[in-house]
Design a protein around this motif. Sequence first.
Motif, PDB file in Angstrom:
ATOM      1  N   ILE A 164      11.721   5.439  -1.828  1.00  0.00           N
ATOM      2  CA  ILE A 164      10.743   4.112  -0.758  1.00  0.00           C
ATOM      3  C   ILE A 164      11.761   2.669  -0.633  1.00  0.00           C
ATOM      4  CG2 ILE A 164       8.778   3.206  -2.742  1.00  0.00           C
ATOM      5  CD1 ILE A 164       7.091   3.060  -0.125  1.00  0.00           C
ATOM      6  N   PHE A 165      12.015   2.815   0.683  1.00  0.00           N
ATOM      7  CA  PHE A 165      12.571   1.794   1.400  1.00  0.00           C
ATOM      8  C   PHE A 165      11.945   0.511   1.772  1.00  0.00           C
ATOM      9  CE2 PHE A 165      15.133   4.930   0.507  1.00  0.00           C
ATOM     10  CZ  PHE A 165      16.387   4.020  -0.938  1.00  0.00           C
ATOM     11  N   ILE A 166      11.175  -0.323   1.648  1.00  0.00           N
ATOM     12  CA  ILE A 166      10.402  -1.321   2.807  1.00  0.00           C
ATOM     13  C   ILE A 166      10.655  -2.671   2.712  1.00  0.00           C
ATOM     14  CG2 ILE A 166       8.426  -2.319   2.733  1.00  0.00           C
ATOM     15  CD1 ILE A 166       7.381   0.596   3.069  1.00  0.00           C
ATOM     16  N   LEU A 167      11.107  -2.935   3.918  1.00  0.00           N
ATOM     17  CA  LEU A 167      11.746  -3.799   4.917  1.00  0.00           C
ATOM     18  C   LEU A 167      10.243  -4.735   4.815  1.00  0.00           C
ATOM     19  CD1 LEU A 167      13.986  -2.155   5.621  1.00  0.00           C
ATOM     20  CD2 LEU A 167      14.151  -3.543   7.295  1.00  0.00           C
ATOM     21  N   HIS A 168      10.525  -6.201   4.531  1.00  0.00           N
ATOM     22  CA  HIS A 168       9.365  -7.486   4.832  1.00  0.00           C
ATOM     23  C   HIS A 168      10.282  -8.336   5.465  1.00  0.00           C
ATOM     24  CE1 HIS A 168       9.722  -8.601   0.226  1.00  0.00           C
ATOM     25  NE2 HIS A 168       9.985  -9.891   1.226  1.00  0.00           N
TER      26      HIS A 168
ATOM     27  N   LYS B 229       4.581 -10.627  -3.811  1.00  0.00           N
ATOM     28  CA  LYS B 229       4.393 -10.333  -5.928  1.00  0.00           C
ATOM     29  C   LYS B 229       4.356  -8.779  -5.650  1.00  0.00           C
ATOM     30  CE  LYS B 229       6.201 -13.284  -8.592  1.00  0.00           C
ATOM     31  NZ  LYS B 229       7.285 -13.065  -9.555  1.00  0.00           N
ATOM     32  N   GLN B 230       3.366  -8.078  -4.916  1.00  0.00           N
ATOM     33  CA  GLN B 230       2.757  -6.576  -4.932  1.00  0.00           C
ATOM     34  C   GLN B 230       3.376  -5.242  -4.391  1.00  0.00           C
ATOM     35  OE1 GLN B 230      -0.728  -7.286  -2.299  1.00  0.00           O
ATOM     36  NE2 GLN B 230      -2.329  -6.579  -4.686  1.00  0.00           N
ATOM     37  N   MET B 231       4.358  -5.953  -3.822  1.00  0.00           N
ATOM     38  CA  MET B 231       5.612  -4.895  -3.150  1.00  0.00           C
ATOM     39  C   MET B 231       6.344  -5.560  -4.206  1.00  0.00           C
ATOM     40  SD  MET B 231       6.133  -5.785   0.648  1.00  0.00           S
ATOM     41  CE  MET B 231       6.083  -7.548   1.195  1.00  0.00           C
ATOM     42  N   THR B 232       7.002  -6.739  -4.815  1.00  0.00           N
ATOM     43  CA  THR B 232       8.678  -6.528  -5.705  1.00  0.00           C
ATOM     44  C   THR B 232       8.240  -6.381  -7.026  1.00  0.00           C
ATOM     45  OG1 THR B 232       8.202  -8.804  -5.030  1.00  0.00           O
ATOM     46  CG2 THR B 232       9.668  -8.046  -3.892  1.00  0.00           C
ATOM     47  N   SER B 233       7.132  -6.344  -7.395  1.00  0.00           N
ATOM     48  CA  SER B 233       6.296  -6.429  -8.866  1.00  0.00           C
ATOM     49  C   SER B 233       7.075  -4.769  -9.613  1.00  0.00           C
ATOM     50  CB  SER B 233       5.568  -7.293  -9.234  1.00  0.00           C
ATOM     51  OG  SER B 233       4.212  -6.843  -8.971  1.00  0.00           O
ATOM     52  N   ILE B 234       6.542  -4.160  -7.994  1.00  0.00           N
ATOM     53  CA  ILE B 234       6.509  -2.388  -8.616  1.00  0.00           C
ATOM     54  C   ILE B 234       8.316  -1.979  -9.106  1.00  0.00           C
ATOM     55  CG2 ILE B 234       5.908  -0.829  -8.219  1.00  0.00           C
ATOM     56  CD1 ILE B 234       3.751  -2.440  -8.601  1.00  0.00           C
ATOM     57  N   MET B 235       8.577  -2.311 -11.001  1.00  0.00           N
ATOM     58  CA  MET B 235       9.400  -1.378 -11.086  1.00  0.00           C
ATOM     59  C   MET B 235       9.879  -0.173 -11.036  1.00  0.00           C
ATOM     60  SD  MET B 235      11.171  -5.089 -11.715  1.00  0.00           S
ATOM     61  CE  MET B 235      10.708  -6.214 -11.676  1.00  0.00           C
ATOM     62  N   ASP B 236       9.517   0.324 -10.766  1.00  0.00           N
ATOM     63  CA  ASP B 236       9.373   2.585 -10.872  1.00  0.00           C
ATOM     64  C   ASP B 236      10.904   2.193 -10.057  1.00  0.00           C
ATOM     65  OD1 ASP B 236       6.708   3.893 -11.256  1.00  0.00           O
ATOM     66  OD2 ASP B 236       6.349   1.646 -10.242  1.00  0.00           O
TER      67      ASP B 236
ATOM     68  N   ALA C 236       0.791  -1.181   0.189  1.00  0.00           N
ATOM     69  CA  ALA C 236      -0.003  -0.185  -0.056  1.00  0.00           C
ATOM     70  C   ALA C 236       1.152   1.241   0.044  1.00  0.00           C
ATOM     71  CB  ALA C 236      -0.596  -0.004   1.037  1.00  0.00           C
ATOM     72  N   ALA C 237       2.091   0.886   1.026  1.00  0.00           N
ATOM     73  CA  ALA C 237       2.544   2.304   0.872  1.00  0.00           C
ATOM     74  C   ALA C 237       3.214   2.446  -0.591  1.00  0.00           C
ATOM     75  CB  ALA C 237       3.403   2.534   1.648  1.00  0.00           C
ATOM     76  N   ILE C 238       4.183   1.428  -1.129  1.00  0.00           N
ATOM     77  CA  ILE C 238       4.550   1.546  -2.505  1.00  0.00           C
ATOM     78  C   ILE C 238       3.576   1.589  -3.659  1.00  0.00           C
ATOM     79  CG2 ILE C 238       5.412  -0.017  -4.316  1.00  0.00           C
ATOM     80  CD1 ILE C 238       7.229  -1.792  -2.248  1.00  0.00           C
ATOM     81  N   TYR C 239       2.476   1.780  -3.943  1.00  0.00           N
ATOM     82  CA  TYR C 239       1.197   2.424  -4.573  1.00  0.00           C
ATOM     83  C   TYR C 239       1.336   3.357  -3.514  1.00  0.00           C
ATOM     84  CZ  TYR C 239       0.662  -2.153  -6.885  1.00  0.00           C
ATOM     85  OH  TYR C 239      -0.243  -3.503  -7.418  1.00  0.00           O
ATOM     86  N   GLY C 240       1.190   3.986  -3.105  1.00  0.00           N
ATOM     87  CA  GLY C 240       0.801   5.607  -2.478  1.00  0.00           C
ATOM     88  C   GLY C 240       1.678   6.226  -3.187  1.00  0.00           C
ATOM     89  N   VAL C 241       3.286   5.771  -2.935  1.00  0.00           N
ATOM     90  CA  VAL C 241       3.942   6.895  -3.915  1.00  0.00           C
ATOM     91  C   VAL C 241       4.760   6.418  -5.182  1.00  0.00           C
ATOM     92  CG1 VAL C 241       4.834   7.740  -1.574  1.00  0.00           C
ATOM     93  CG2 VAL C 241       6.150   5.937  -2.146  1.00  0.00           C
ATOM     94  N   ARG C 242       4.670   5.186  -5.548  1.00  0.00           N
ATOM     95  CA  ARG C 242       5.519   5.135  -6.883  1.00  0.00           C
ATOM     96  C   ARG C 242       5.419   5.862  -7.664  1.00  0.00           C
ATOM     97  NH1 ARG C 242       2.121   0.063  -9.989  1.00  0.00           N
ATOM     98  NH2 ARG C 242       3.657   0.383 -11.440  1.00  0.00           N
ATOM     99  N   GLY C 243       6.782   5.938  -8.281  1.00  0.00           N
ATOM    100  CA  GLY C 243       6.645   7.459  -9.085  1.00  0.00           C
ATOM    101  C   GLY C 243       6.892   8.558  -9.034  1.00  0.00           C
TER     102      GLY C 243
END
Length: 462
Positions: A155-159, A170-177, A142-149
């Motif tokens: 944005i740096f996300i630890l999981h 995959k919802q996180m790691t398939s975002i290639m921005d 959700a954070a990645i989709y909120g700020v992608r591009g």
Amino acid sequence: MSTRGGIQPVPFTKAVMMGLAEDGGLLLPRTIPRIDSQTLSSWKGLGYADLAFEVMSRFIDDIPVSDLKNLINRSYATFDAADVVPLVHCGNLHILELFHGPTLAFKDIALQFLGNLFEYLLAKSGEVLNILGATSGDTGSAAIYGVRGKDRIRIFILHPHKRVSPVQEKQMTSIMDDNVFNIAIHGSFDDGQAIVKQIFSDIEFKTALSLGAINSINWARVLAQVVYYVHSALHVSRHENDGSLAFSVPTGNFGDIFAGYIAKRMLPEGCIRQLVLATNANDILSRFVNKGDYSLGQVVQTSSPSMDIQAASNFERYLYYLLDKEPQQVAKLMAEFAATGRIDLSSHLDQIRRDFAATAVSEDEVLATIAEIYNEYDYILDPHTAVGVKAGQDHQKPGIPMVCLATAHPAKFGDAVEKAIGRPPTYPESLTGILERESRCEIMDADVDQIRDYLRKNALYR
């Protein structure tokens, strides 16, 4: 202001950019505005975005009205439900669907707003922002989709590596921005969250790298979530007699139910009768409510991974109110918790039980609840929502409507759903083929120095 009292009060927009308070505490408004019955009644015809403006503007005094309205309208235009958070009725339970945003999880409700808010504030200041967060599953995407591009943001996300569902990963790691950096750590969510807190506590490093928080330690996250409690109260009062209601909230980090606690303090007396705190086998919060025992255990992996947490990031905010707004006491107890992994709050049990009820739900009960609701109402719960529904059933009182928060779309946890009902849930279009998508992710040890070095190399600088 900070729960630990070590900073001068700051305006809302500075609090958003600060994330964690510079004294290590969490930020809270100095006062919680009260909404009288007449004002609440006047909001009955409002759409979700207009209601969000009415609620949030009472906490925000340093963004022009027209700009705030525009930010809120843009944030909820991305949702696929007309009223953003529909209420579905399953017998005498109301299911509040919070998963109609871009990543199909309740985190979108706050993070679409926070992403737009960050972009707005950075455009005004000319500054840059490097967001650092840890996720147990849904916050990250959700954070990645909120700020992608978005300009001026990385944005740096630890999981926790292989401890989130395959769809969540995959919802996180398939975002290639280019501005998105995913890090999988060997360890648990708590390990990741501890690294994030440690890095934010290093004020010199935080300032040099322009670090910002997108976890629910950011006050704006909690504020945006207050709105759907008010929305539910208005919806139920249109259909029930006296307008009072209860909520059952699946929670691991205490943020979602703390938003309910703020709503309860805002709304007229008796409007929110009960807040039921629902945990899975990671039961630190239910032990706290039932025994006054806030102590770390081992993290257990469950079918509801977003709640596989021991140390709850938002607990300190409630502790501040429980201790009669005494910041020195809060700082003392949080230092004790950091040193020993335990604080004894049993002397406050009467107040805690006035504020919350709590149930820990087992894996067998999760699967049985998914099956029961599906067989009876042809409605599919995800495992987190099933935790909340089971706890809601346990605590429901005659004549008081129970709203159970549905925090994620069942398709995000297809394996657990199939195990419960014998078939997988229907995948929405946005998830079709997601497991085959290309992905990008660094795998690292849960080591604060390694993460710090990675940030130095990849951060955006002024």
